[in-house]
Design a protein around this motif. Sequence first.
Motif, PDB file in Angstrom:
ATOM      1  N   LEU A  20       0.864  -1.185   0.000  1.00  0.00           N
ATOM      2  CA  LEU A  20       0.000   0.000   0.000  1.00  0.00           C
ATOM      3  C   LEU A  20       0.899   1.233   0.000  1.00  0.00           C
ATOM      4  O   LEU A  20       1.784   1.359   0.845  1.00  0.00           O
ATOM      5  N   MET A  21       0.682   2.121  -0.980  1.00  0.00           N
ATOM      6  CA  MET A  21       1.485   3.351  -1.072  1.00  0.00           C
ATOM      7  C   MET A  21       0.605   4.568  -0.824  1.00  0.00           C
ATOM      8  O   MET A  21      -0.364   4.782  -1.547  1.00  0.00           O
ATOM      9  N   GLU A  22       0.954   5.344   0.194  1.00  0.00           N
ATOM     10  CA  GLU A  22       0.280   6.621   0.454  1.00  0.00           C
ATOM     11  C   GLU A  22       1.098   7.719  -0.216  1.00  0.00           C
ATOM     12  O   GLU A  22       2.305   7.559  -0.406  1.00  0.00           O
ATOM     13  N   GLU A  23       0.463   8.844  -0.538  1.00  0.00           N
ATOM     14  CA  GLU A  23       1.135   9.986  -1.193  1.00  0.00           C
ATOM     15  C   GLU A  23       1.837   9.536  -2.471  1.00  0.00           C
ATOM     16  O   GLU A  23       2.922  10.016  -2.793  1.00  0.00           O
ATOM     17  N   ALA A  24       1.228   8.596  -3.210  1.00  0.00           N
ATOM     18  CA  ALA A  24       1.914   7.991  -4.358  1.00  0.00           C
ATOM     19  C   ALA A  24       2.231   9.005  -5.449  1.00  0.00           C
ATOM     20  O   ALA A  24       3.178   8.830  -6.214  1.00  0.00           O
ATOM     21  N   ALA A  25       1.450  10.107  -5.532  1.00  0.00           N
ATOM     22  CA  ALA A  25       1.704  11.096  -6.587  1.00  0.00           C
ATOM     23  C   ALA A  25       2.888  11.999  -6.241  1.00  0.00           C
ATOM     24  O   ALA A  25       3.314  12.796  -7.068  1.00  0.00           O
ATOM     25  N   GLY A  50      -3.227   8.576  -3.846  1.00  0.00           N
ATOM     26  CA  GLY A  50      -2.545   9.858  -4.039  1.00  0.00           C
ATOM     27  C   GLY A  50      -3.464  10.851  -4.721  1.00  0.00           C
ATOM     28  O   GLY A  50      -4.661  10.608  -4.899  1.00  0.00           O
ATOM     29  N   ASP A  51      -2.880  11.992  -5.104  1.00  0.00           N
ATOM     30  CA  ASP A  51      -3.660  13.024  -5.795  1.00  0.00           C
ATOM     31  C   ASP A  51      -2.737  13.741  -6.774  1.00  0.00           C
ATOM     32  O   ASP A  51      -1.894  14.538  -6.368  1.00  0.00           O
ATOM     33  N   HIS A  52      -2.902  13.440  -8.068  1.00  0.00           N
ATOM     34  CA  HIS A  52      -2.021  14.029  -9.081  1.00  0.00           C
ATOM     35  C   HIS A  52      -2.352  15.496  -9.357  1.00  0.00           C
ATOM     36  O   HIS A  52      -1.666  16.146 -10.137  1.00  0.00           O
ATOM     37  N   GLU A  94       9.540  14.942 -13.201  1.00  0.00           N
ATOM     38  CA  GLU A  94       8.620  15.192 -12.078  1.00  0.00           C
ATOM     39  C   GLU A  94       7.327  14.366 -12.198  1.00  0.00           C
ATOM     40  O   GLU A  94       6.470  14.442 -11.329  1.00  0.00           O
ATOM     41  N   GLN A  95       7.204  13.591 -13.282  1.00  0.00           N
ATOM     42  CA  GLN A  95       6.011  12.758 -13.440  1.00  0.00           C
ATOM     43  C   GLN A  95       6.143  11.517 -12.564  1.00  0.00           C
ATOM     44  O   GLN A  95       7.067  10.730 -12.727  1.00  0.00           O
ATOM     45  N   SER A  96       5.227  11.362 -11.619  1.00  0.00           N
ATOM     46  CA  SER A  96       5.255  10.172 -10.762  1.00  0.00           C
ATOM     47  C   SER A  96       4.629   8.999 -11.509  1.00  0.00           C
ATOM     48  O   SER A  96       3.929   9.181 -12.507  1.00  0.00           O
ATOM     49  N   LEU A  97       4.879   7.795 -11.013  1.00  0.00           N
ATOM     50  CA  LEU A  97       4.296   6.598 -11.627  1.00  0.00           C
ATOM     51  C   LEU A  97       2.771   6.655 -11.521  1.00  0.00           C
ATOM     52  O   LEU A  97       2.049   6.236 -12.433  1.00  0.00           O
ATOM     53  N   THR A 147       0.872   9.363 -11.606  1.00  0.00           N
ATOM     54  CA  THR A 147       0.389  10.273 -12.654  1.00  0.00           C
ATOM     55  C   THR A 147       0.450   9.600 -14.025  1.00  0.00           C
ATOM     56  O   THR A 147      -0.456   9.743 -14.847  1.00  0.00           O
ATOM     57  N   ARG A 148       1.519   8.848 -14.268  1.00  0.00           N
ATOM     58  CA  ARG A 148       1.661   8.168 -15.573  1.00  0.00           C
ATOM     59  C   ARG A 148       0.544   7.140 -15.753  1.00  0.00           C
ATOM     60  O   ARG A 148      -0.034   7.031 -16.841  1.00  0.00           O
TER      61      ARG A 148
END
Length: 1081
Positions: free
Chosen positions: A637-642, A672-674, A693-696, A698-699
């Motif tokens: 589980l990933m929090e703040e993923a963006a 998260g929240d992109h 700066e593109q997170s996974l 967001t991609r």
Amino acid sequence: MPLYPTEKIIWDENIVPTEYYSGEGCLALPKLNLQFLTLHDYLLRNFNLFRLESTYEIRQDIEDSVSRMKPWQSEYGGVVFGGWARMAQPIVAFTVVEVAKPNIGENWPTRVRADVTINLNVRDHIKDEWEGLRKHDVCFLITVRPTKPYGTKFDRRRPFIEQVGLVYVRGCEIQGMLDDKGRVIEDGPEPRPNLRGESRTFRVFLDPNQYQQDMTNTIQNGAEDVYETFNIIMRRKPKENNFKAVLETIRNLMNTDCVVPAWLHDIILGYGDPSSAHYSKMPNQIATLDFNDTFLSIEHLKASFPGHNVKVTVDDPALQIPPFRITFPVRSGKGKKRKDVDGEDEDIEEAKTLIVEPHVIPNRGPYPYNQPKRNTIQFTHTQIEAIRAGMQPGLTMVVGPPGTGKTDVAVQIISNIYHNFPEQRTLIVTHSNQALNQLFEKIMALDIDERHLLRLGHGEEELETEKDFSRYGRVNYVLARRIELLEEVKRLQKSLGVPGDASYTCETAGYFFLYQVMSRWEEYISKVKNKGNASPDVTEVSTFFPFHEYFANAPQPIFKGRSYEEDMEIAEGCFRHIKKIFTQLEEFRASELLRSGLDRSKYLLVKEAKIIAMTCTHAALKRHDLVKLGFKYDNILMEEAAQILEIETFIPLLLQNPQDGFSRLKRWIMIGDHHQLPPVIKNMAFQKYSNMEQSLFTRFVRIGVPTVDLDAQGRARASLCNLYNWRYKKLGNLPHVQLLPEFSTANAGLLYDFQLINVEDFQGVGESEPNPYFYQNLGEAEYVVALFMYMCLLGYPADKISILTTYNGQKHLIRDIINRRCGSNPLIGRPNKVTTVDRFQGQQNDYILLSLVRTRAVGHLRDVRRLVVAMSRARLGLYIFARVSLFQNCFELTPAFSQLTARPLHLHIIPTEPFPTCRKNGERPSHEVQVIKNMPQMANFVYNMYMHLIQTTHHYHQTLLQLPPAMVEEGEEVQSQETEMETEEEGMLTQADIPCLTDASISHELLASQPEATPGETEATPSQTETTPSQTEATPGRAGTGSSPEATSAVSEVTAAAAGPQAVPTEAGTQQDATSVPETK
């Protein structure tokens, strides 16, 4: 290949492009787009970009630290340092102490170690930072040979190397600090020894490859020995200093067969059906799930699945209580298609039918603490969908706008997986320690056994709990818990009258359970179990119960005697309580066999813990160690993923070795929240051109992976939510935002719940830039602090107010002003936080005061993601200070600023309305409204308000002293009241650094413009009117290193002007100079 960048690479513009990238032209850099050829291509691009970005950050740090140290040439040709830096120290002595022999077939040494001695004649907290350097922290050894004479000013716009005379830069890795006997102090649970004096020596590892190259160059070409020239050692902030470990991890992944789950492979590379990993398309979808305490009632359950037909297996409403098991219709995708219309209707009906089965949690024992903790949050139907998706196998993406309960959803998913799949292990990864701590504090409030929780990394110190969830903290918990449980075994043994010492070890306790406890329980069951058709006797359950004496300390009576079934359930609950003691002791048995703390902590990590939490940085740092230990997990589980870099999101998928060539990963949940801020990339070329700066997260959103969008916020007033909800598809408010009194009540002393306040130039100056990109705005800073002081004087708690700004320079300036105005004043206090918008992401407070700083160009607030974060931090009140003419014309910001500019642009206050107020939000106040036109007027107003408060307190004190004794029942009471008031008065007048209230904002003319207030105030306490020299002197250095020279001089000029006949009364003339301002960088 050398591990650390040297001076040749760091300042080579062809390798590391300059920060002034305009966005035009083509650069020789790899790009991160939506698709990649192979996993190796993906890792290689990330490796190159991460290395270049790290090098650029190292360059910035070296330039900052070395220029602060001001190296000049001494009269005798040596080096003299005219300044000092928090992150760098002059080297007193440097010696290479070991060069180990090379391995067979290699020509570089296996390791090179050196000792670096420095003199820590600095403040205690900075000394602690240096002494706190941990094993594997990276430092840089620097040689400077300045050519400029003593006193030459440094110009940041000219080339750095020639100004400071930088010659060499070499990296090193800390092994540890040496004690008095020259031994390395090891990290561990033991307290560190206290060393005398200020001289400290660190043992460091040098890069063997680099050392070999340098020595070869010295011997063959006659060059000087680099390692005899170092005169500065520089450290870096721990959060930014993980580049070496991350690069090594990526390099190792490229050199091994990295196995990602088959269901994720194509999505990570950006190919195929983006929804193929959604739980509805997974072959191993689970039909029946136990939602445990997710639902508060059957009505909550029905509301959570709109459009579904809910069938409950029991008809009695009294039995329709949580917890519930729900069976979902699972489409196998096989079988013949039905041609007839009726059949299709039946399929659709069946697909929408949920079978709900209430079940009772087995009794856990007679003690109050045996009762399970329960969730109290009424989740919305979208949150329930996110929880359901997280419990099913596959990839779950949850987009959580501000205030929509992302953390609560994450914690409920973790709890439900823990209860549904007790044999599985879950890894929690977040961007920051703070987010991890918030998660942990909420996990502890749910029904999860704390022996199964483990927290890796160095953030556990900040956890707001007495419990320690670090590795060594858990080892200590296990050892302490073992002793407690063995004491319980001793009590049980005594109650049963069994001789011997069964509670000596976990092993003897295990035998005791098997031969003494189980035999008694089995005998008891055989006596009370229903025999044949005879109706069971209720009294037998209590009469034959063998553990009455043991449970004598539980709430009595244990057995109610109402029904056989109820009493049998209680008896079984008592036995479960006893059995759990021995189950835990069996698990703790390993800690008796393993003797060292390190071995015990490894055992806990690999075998015992079910929920393991760490930051993405720690995962990258420790991947090698975790894989070597045989670490295993089933869910991530990933929090703040963006907010996490693409590569730092990918590494946690590969913290375990594949089993038989396959990954055992079953679930990957990203929350998260992109639309909020992306990962921080300092170099513009990498950020924009390479799209780093593109997170996974967001991609994945961009390539069309299905997401669950949370759509109801419960953080802010509905009016504040309108400032940012236009950025989301559909963001409404939870009912309590309209219903709770705190949201419907107005902000006391302020006419509006949010307002944009226009700030014009102060003394002809708007924004200033003492150093490149170090923006400040003195007028806005003073205005923000004046409003903060006004709110505190009305009665607002200071910790409910946070001050945010969009630039570091302004943050330091505001901190300096607060230190001088209200540093230790008990009437005002300090705000909860003074920080930047970027740093405050993921946090919130009731009232936010926001300074936008810029007056010439919009700057980086043009990024809508930053605007969304800035607007969404406040719960009850948001007050923005800015140059309105600049920001209202910015197209990107129009949706928010059109709402802000619809209200008056001057601050409207209601000074006679105390906190808290009964006025409803939006109502016209019964008190008089005052319009503040500019900052000096506000500062003048706050000054007069403060003086009035002091006098009222003083007058009340005098009245109390003149009361006749007959009016008070006991003489002691009067005495105690006098003492209390004296103490309070002393505190106010001694600590209240009143001259500072006016010194940067109220000019002499403004004070003179209020003759009726000031003389009266002076008359009230004539003995206090003399102003000591320390109050009238403007001390340039007092603004702290964060302030700009311009800001400091402006403060000094107005301070001198303000301190005249109307100087502010105080008893503590020298108090302010005694207030130390923390060094800020």
